[in-house]
Design a protein around this motif. Structure first.
Motif, short mmCIF file in Angstrom:
data_model
loop_
_atom_site.label_atom_id
_atom_site.label_comp_id
_atom_site.label_asym_id
_atom_site.label_seq_id
_atom_site.Cartn_x
_atom_site.Cartn_y
_atom_site.Cartn_z
N LEU A 3 12.26 -22.32 -7.07
CA LEU A 3 11.71 -21.74 -5.85
C LEU A 3 10.62 -22.64 -5.30
O LEU A 3 9.65 -22.98 -6.00
N LEU A 128 4.13 -19.33 2.23
CA LEU A 128 4.51 -18.07 1.58
C LEU A 128 3.50 -17.00 1.96
O LEU A 128 2.47 -17.27 2.60
N PRO A 151 8.88 -17.26 0.97
CA PRO A 151 8.72 -16.61 -0.34
C PRO A 151 7.60 -15.58 -0.30
O PRO A 151 6.60 -15.75 0.43
N HIS A 175 15.91 -11.75 2.20
CA HIS A 175 16.03 -12.90 1.29
C HIS A 175 15.64 -12.49 -0.13
O HIS A 175 15.17 -11.37 -0.36
N LYS A 176 15.83 -13.40 -1.07
CA LYS A 176 15.56 -13.09 -2.47
C LYS A 176 14.47 -13.97 -3.08
O LYS A 176 14.37 -14.10 -4.29
N LYS A 177 13.65 -14.55 -2.23
CA LYS A 177 12.58 -15.45 -2.70
C LYS A 177 11.33 -14.64 -3.03
O LYS A 177 10.38 -14.56 -2.26
N LYS A 209 14.07 -13.01 -11.32
CA LYS A 209 12.86 -13.23 -10.55
C LYS A 209 11.82 -13.98 -11.40
O LYS A 209 11.74 -13.79 -12.61
#
Length: 349
Positions: A3, A128, A151, A175-177, A209
């Motif tokens: 990430l 982020l 993120p 999203h999956k960040k 995660k």
């Protein structure tokens, strides 16, 4: 799994923990002190600086009603508006903060506490965002933050598992960040309530995660313990010195502690290594300290070996000591003098 959290910072299972210095209210209402925190955080080894973007009316209503008065804890008897008015980082400080961070080469980002604050941050293009523990149930705010596509660090103080799941699901619509931080929203948090093992619970519930800790204890022990459990992000409130007296100073660390946190967290990360039984380079010269089998007395050819004939001693130069029971009852091929190592070629198969 990898990430990107800034131009040069990545999180992966191979990267060292990222140390975030949270300035929060430690500026004591003075812009020069606020900006100095950024410089000193960089000097002390922080990887990132975090600020909080809000003014009092982003968080609460100016009211002296009973329900708006804090009843216990560090801020007892203060009204919410008065506390946030004192602790806020004014909007007009942000421009200088982002410019200074760029100059000293440390990534800076923020926690927006309202949609207004989020929109305000747009022009600074942070890499982020952070969702504070108290906002984990504000799904509308979380949705708006997620729409930015950046993120998100999600702090989990006071949150039940279903509340964490709901917040994660809301973000994952976009999203999956996501980086999930274990957090105890006690100010300061007693070390015996830090519950670092909660990271293992989060690890089981969110295996895909990256995890970390937002640590509100007054020291760095809990943060270091979190590194040992796999935390990839450590967030600590940071103050210029112990002379700072602010709403957050009692659970903030000074530059000496921040530097120690950086150094020791990296050492712990390196020491964790990989789950392996492979011989490491530093071990290779230590085989001399293992035992091998020696003759405990003079043995003639064709002697049937008993436990009276052999003994295990250092160094490992003959048959390994783990073969002790396997050579009992076997016969010698040659004469073996007392205290000589016994080699495989000396024993009849």
């Amino acid at each position: 799994m990898k990430l990107k959290v800034s131009k040069k910072l990545f999180i992966s299972n191979k990267t060292k923990p990222i140390i975030i210095a949270e300035i929060s209210a430690n500026h004591c209402g003075k812009k020069n002190i606020f900006l100095k925190h950024i410089i000193e955080a960089k000097k002390a080894g922080a990887d990132m600086v975090k600020i909080q973007t809000y003014e009092a009316d982003d968080l609460t209503i100016k009211s002296k009603r009973r329900n708006f008065k804090i009843k216990s804890g560090l801020w007892k008897n203060k009204y919410l508006w008065d506390l946030y008015r004192k602790a806020q980082t004014p909007y007009d400080w942000h421009d200088d903060a982002f410019k200074l961070a760029k100059k000293v080469k440390i990534p800076i980002f923020s926690t927006p506490f309202s949609v207004k604050a989020l929109k305000f941050l747009d022009k600074f293009k942070p890499s982020l965002y952070k969702v504070a523990s108290f906002e984990i149930t504000d799904l509308n705010l979380i949705r708006e933050i997620a729409k930015k596509g950046k993120p998100i660090i999600l702090s989990t103080g006071m949150a039940k598992l279903n509340e964490i799941l709901n917040a994660v699901k809301e973000i994952e619509k976009v999203h999956k960040k996501i980086i999930i931080l274990h957090c105890v929203s006690g100010y300061p948090t007693p070390e015996d309530e830090a519950n670092i093992n909660s990271i293992n619970l989060l690890k089981a519930k969110f295996p895909n995660k990256f995890l970390g800790i937002s640590d509100h204890t007054s020291d760095i022990n809990s943060s270091l313990a979190a590194v040992a459990l796999g935390a990839k992000v450590i967030e600590k409130h940071f103050k210029l010195s112990d002379k700072i007296k602010s709403p957050d100073s009692k659970f903030s660390i000074n530059p000496v502690q921040l530097k120690e946190l950086k150094i020791r967290s990296e050492s712990i990360f390196l020491s964790i290594g990989k789950p392996t039984t492979k011989i490491s380079t530093s071990e290779k010269n230590s085989f001399i300290f293992r035992r091998s089998i020696f003759a405990s007395r003079n043995l003639k050819k064709n002697t049937k070996i008993t436990d009276l004939d052999i003994i295990t001693k250092r160094p490992l130069i003959g048959i390994s000591a783990d073969q002790y029971f396997n050579i009992l009852g076997k016969k010698t091929k040659i004469n073996i003098s007392k205290h000589n190592p016994i080699f495989k070629k000396y024993i009849k198969s």
